[in-house]
Enzyme design. Sequence first.
Site, short mmCIF file in Angstrom:
data_model
loop_
_atom_site.label_atom_id
_atom_site.label_comp_id
_atom_site.label_asym_id
_atom_site.label_seq_id
_atom_site.Cartn_x
_atom_site.Cartn_y
_atom_site.Cartn_z
N THR A 98 0.83 -1.20 0.00
CA THR A 98 0.00 0.00 0.00
C THR A 98 0.87 1.26 0.00
OG1 THR A 98 -1.76 -1.11 1.22
CG2 THR A 98 -1.70 1.28 1.35
N ARG A 104 -12.97 -9.05 -0.98
CA ARG A 104 -12.34 -8.57 0.24
C ARG A 104 -11.98 -7.09 0.14
NH1 ARG A 104 -6.99 -6.29 1.63
NH2 ARG A 104 -6.67 -6.76 3.85
N GLY A 131 -9.87 -4.12 2.33
CA GLY A 131 -8.97 -3.87 3.45
C GLY A 131 -9.22 -2.52 4.09
N ASP A 132 -8.21 -2.04 4.81
CA ASP A 132 -8.38 -0.79 5.55
C ASP A 132 -8.16 0.46 4.71
OD1 ASP A 132 -5.58 -1.63 5.51
OD2 ASP A 132 -5.22 0.15 6.73
N THR A 185 -0.52 1.25 6.52
CA THR A 185 -0.27 0.11 5.65
C THR A 185 -0.05 -1.11 6.53
OG1 THR A 185 1.20 -0.86 3.99
CG2 THR A 185 2.19 0.67 5.55
N GLY A 186 -0.58 -2.26 6.10
CA GLY A 186 -0.39 -3.45 6.89
C GLY A 186 -1.53 -4.43 6.75
N GLY A 195 -4.80 -5.31 6.91
CA GLY A 195 -5.95 -4.42 6.95
C GLY A 195 -7.05 -4.81 7.91
#
Length: 344
Positions: free
Chosen positions: A210, A238, A240-241, A261-262, A264
């Site tokens: 990200t 899906r 994510g964050d 970032t990571g 999510g």
Amino acid sequence: MAKFFCSLWFLLILSGTTSIAAHPGGHDRDLEGESVTAEKKWTLVIHGGAGSMLRDTMPAEKDAAARAGLTRALEAGSAVLEKGGTAMDAVSAAIMILEDDEHFNAGKGAVFTYKGINELDAAIMDGKTLGAGAVTGARYTKNPILLARAVMEKSPHVMLSREGADEFSREQGLEQVNPDYFATPERWRQLEELKAKKLGWYDVDLKYGTVGAVAVDTHGDVAAGTSTGGLTGKRWGRIGDSPVIGAGNYADNRACAVSATGAGEFFIRLGVAHEICARMRMLGEDSKIAADHVLKELELLGGTGGVIVTDPDGTATISFNTPGMYRGKATSAGDKMVAIYGDE
């Protein structure tokens, strides 16, 4: 009596003995009535993802390419801020460079879903107005961060998804590309490796590519933007964050701007970006303490990743709990750096 005080105030102004408080980036008047330009400060912080990047295993050419991409993004965003441009414009400019660079997981070079397509997510937020825009599952917009911004500025909504996001993008005249534009051989190899090892939906290399940027401009306004292709092999639509306002992206002039970032799912559960801002607003914590605290909570849940933060006063914070994080910073004071590994 009222007339007397009004007359006295008028005379004081004429005599140049009053001082007018300056707005950040504006002008003061000294005791002699001369105009004094206040120092115009700005800060830009960027990231290109966090994960298991190790100095001993990173190929030299990949290291160099990542640093070059981060440098170009810093230069693009800094050019906006140096001219007195807005934090929103600087964030957009920096992220567009990273979206166009296939070494990062956003725009061109985005990872593939389990079905072998590229689905793009992005979000942007203006700390001055709390305006926000986000998109998820977009497939045809060359620069998803511009689509997220269009949602914020030209629609009554905050988040659009999939076919609707693509339709809105075309209506707004944003640059469209064939989905093949986003695909790269390396990302396809990663998908094939994941499937061959039957690793399920999780990212094969634990590299969360990200990209994001946060900035404060010479007016003291902050902004945050985030863009991603998600996780290699993601399934079932899906999300994510990154496009979730408050999880992977948040900006508020009363506290800070954050891009994350990571992993999510964990960032969503904690509302990481908003949580950092809230701790700063409500508890008076500085950005470093707030970011480190929230990432520690994330780690206790089993999540990994990182955040970049900037305050309205220009303070920059980078915090991560992974071996490495693609990152960079530039300021009006001349500070400039790019880094990848935890020991930098």
